[in-house]
Design an enzyme around this catalytic site. Structure first.
Site, short mmCIF file in Angstrom:
data_model
loop_
_atom_site.label_atom_id
_atom_site.label_comp_id
_atom_site.label_asym_id
_atom_site.label_seq_id
_atom_site.Cartn_x
_atom_site.Cartn_y
_atom_site.Cartn_z
CE LYS A 104 9.25 3.07 5.78
NZ LYS A 104 10.02 4.27 5.41
N PRO A 106 4.38 -15.80 3.31
CG PRO A 106 5.70 -17.16 4.68
CD PRO A 106 5.57 -16.69 3.26
CB ILE A 146 10.70 7.13 -3.63
CG1 ILE A 146 10.05 5.77 -3.94
CG2 ILE A 146 9.62 8.20 -3.47
CD1 ILE A 146 9.30 5.15 -2.80
CE1 TYR A 191 7.58 6.67 0.11
CE2 TYR A 191 5.82 8.28 0.25
CZ TYR A 191 7.15 7.97 0.28
OH TYR A 191 8.08 8.95 0.49
CG PHE A 192 -1.39 2.52 -0.96
CD1 PHE A 192 -1.40 3.73 -0.26
CD2 PHE A 192 -2.24 1.51 -0.53
CE1 PHE A 192 -2.26 3.94 0.83
CE2 PHE A 192 -3.11 1.70 0.55
CZ PHE A 192 -3.11 2.92 1.23
CG ASN A 247 12.98 -8.21 -1.21
OD1 ASN A 247 13.30 -9.33 -0.87
ND2 ASN A 247 13.77 -7.16 -1.04
CB SER A 272 23.50 1.29 1.93
OG SER A 272 22.16 1.76 2.04
CG ASN A 273 19.07 -0.42 -2.16
OD1 ASN A 273 19.60 -1.16 -2.99
ND2 ASN A 273 17.78 -0.38 -1.95
NE ARG A 281 -0.07 -6.23 -1.49
CZ ARG A 281 -0.72 -7.34 -1.18
NH1 ARG A 281 -1.98 -7.50 -1.61
NH2 ARG A 281 -0.16 -8.28 -0.45
CE1 TYR A 296 8.09 -1.65 4.99
CE2 TYR A 296 10.17 -0.49 5.32
CZ TYR A 296 8.91 -0.56 4.76
OH TYR A 296 8.45 0.47 3.97
CB SER A 343 5.06 1.95 4.11
OG SER A 343 4.58 0.76 3.51
#
Ligand code: WQD
Length: 337
Positions: free
Chosen positions: A157, A297, A12, A181-182, A202, A34-35, A235, A153, A129
């Site tokens: 947030k 879950p 983003i 954010y959605f 994920n 890192s990502n 979603r 996580y 989020s």
């Protein structure tokens, strides 16, 4: 304006950097990579003609952050605002490694805030989020809905939202915009920047893309017994470029306000997992084999935004539809084979 973007080489962050530069702003990025990959800077330069100033920095290292502000202070310059994307964001990983998530996301953000304060930069747009809404009592979701998080996580947030809100009470000069954010998906139409997660994805769209690309054999659909039209999870998928443009619109708000302003960035439309799969197959003419599995879950049945407040106060609304999101997501993979 001169904007410091934390995590600016990420999914983003890079799309937002492109839109900021196209809108005439000067962007400085810091990221610990890192990502994300540093060659994103070359893609941004190809798209905008500008290669943003980059600092490899980790927000857990306060001296890294000070060095950035110090370099600009020496030239009597400061940042008009910070857009804060940097953070760990995988729900499952956060359950397995909570301390890593609290340390990185909370301690890191506290470092950033302290350094901003020291250098009298008191305007921040924070990447929050829809996860802070937990399992909503109804849909569509408005900004005044109850907040409830159920994993580390999501907890980080919500904690960051509370930390930033508390600062505006203690110091009236601070201005905070929280953008919730959605589900961001898709990629820049050029295919030069996009979502490139390390390892097994994920999230739904990067997983669909890997199945379509035959990197993964089959998509597992997590449950078809929800109380939704086709039983699969619903979603609010939003094109990452729409999301990026929302940040540009939020800039005017954050520099001309004080206190906290909160906005949902979504399309206001809900799509099921099978809607996304079928749309992806149709627009890209590629099969996405899937199998129905048990529920994941922590998943909720339905989550989509009421985006009216952002339209009214930020003069922003999403433009791209699900077909365009699926087309651009696949185009990114094909362009970067
Ligand atoms: C979407 C739908 C799954 C993968 C998460 C975070 C949120 C934000 C976005 C960071 C759900 C289904 C998924 C798969 C599936 N991240 N699914 N098979 O869970 O809505 O939100 O990512 O800010 O904070 O919570 O997104 O893409 O993981 O799932 O059936 O292999 O797809 O059950 O219904 P989610 P998602």
């Amino acid at each position: 304006m001169r904007i410091l973007v934390s995590g600016g080489t990420g999914f983003i962050g890079s799309h937002t950097t492109v839109e900021l530069i196209k809108s005439g702003h000067e962007v400085v990025i810091f990221d610990n990579l890192s990502n994300s990959k540093i060659d994103v800077l070359d893609s941004i330069q190809t798209l905008t003609g500008v290669k943003p100033k980059f600092f490899k920095a980790d927000m857990l290292n306060k001296d890294d952050l000070k060095q950035i502000f110090e370099e600009y202070k020496k030239e009597n310059k400061n940042f008009d605002a910070v857009i804060h994307f940097a953070g760990l964001k995988a729900v499952g990983e956060s359950v397995a490694k909570p301390v890593m998530y609290y340390k990185n996301n909370i301690a890191g953000t506290l470092n950033l805030i302290e350094v901003m304060n020291e250098y009298n930069c008191k305007k921040i747009i924070f990447s929050s989020s829809a996860t802070v809404y937990g399992s909503p009592k109804s849909v569509p979701i408005s900004e005044d809905f109850e907040l409830h998080t159920t994993n580390p996580y999501g907890n980080t947030k919500l904690m960051q939202e509370n930390i930033l809100s508390d600062i505006t009470v203690a110091d009236k000069e601070w201005s905070v915009v929280l953008l919730r954010y959605f589900n961001p998906i898709g990629a820049h139409e050029s295919g030069l920047i996009g979502e490139d997660p390390n390892g097994i994805p994920n999230n739904l769209m990067p997983y669909i893309v890997k199945v379509a690309d035959k990197k993964i054999e089959i998509l597992g659909v997590f449950g078809d017994d929800y109380d939704t039209p086709d039983g699969t999870g619903v979603r609010d998928y939003i094109h990452v470029v729409d999301l990026a443009r929302g940040h540009v619109c939020a800039l005017n708000k954050v520099v001309n306000s004080t206190g906290v302003n909160i906005y949902n960035l979504g399309t206001g439309k809900g799509y099921s997992v099978l809607d996304v799969v079928k749309t992806f197959e149709k627009v890209n003419n590629v099969p996405v084999p899937y199998v129905i599995k048990g529920r994941r879950p922590g998943d909720i049945a339905e989550c989509y935004a009421n985006p009216a407040k952002a339209k009214e106060e930020l003069n922003w609304e999403a433009e791209f539809d699900l077909e365009r999101m699926c087309k651009d997501a696949w185009n990114y993979v094909k362009t970067n084979k």
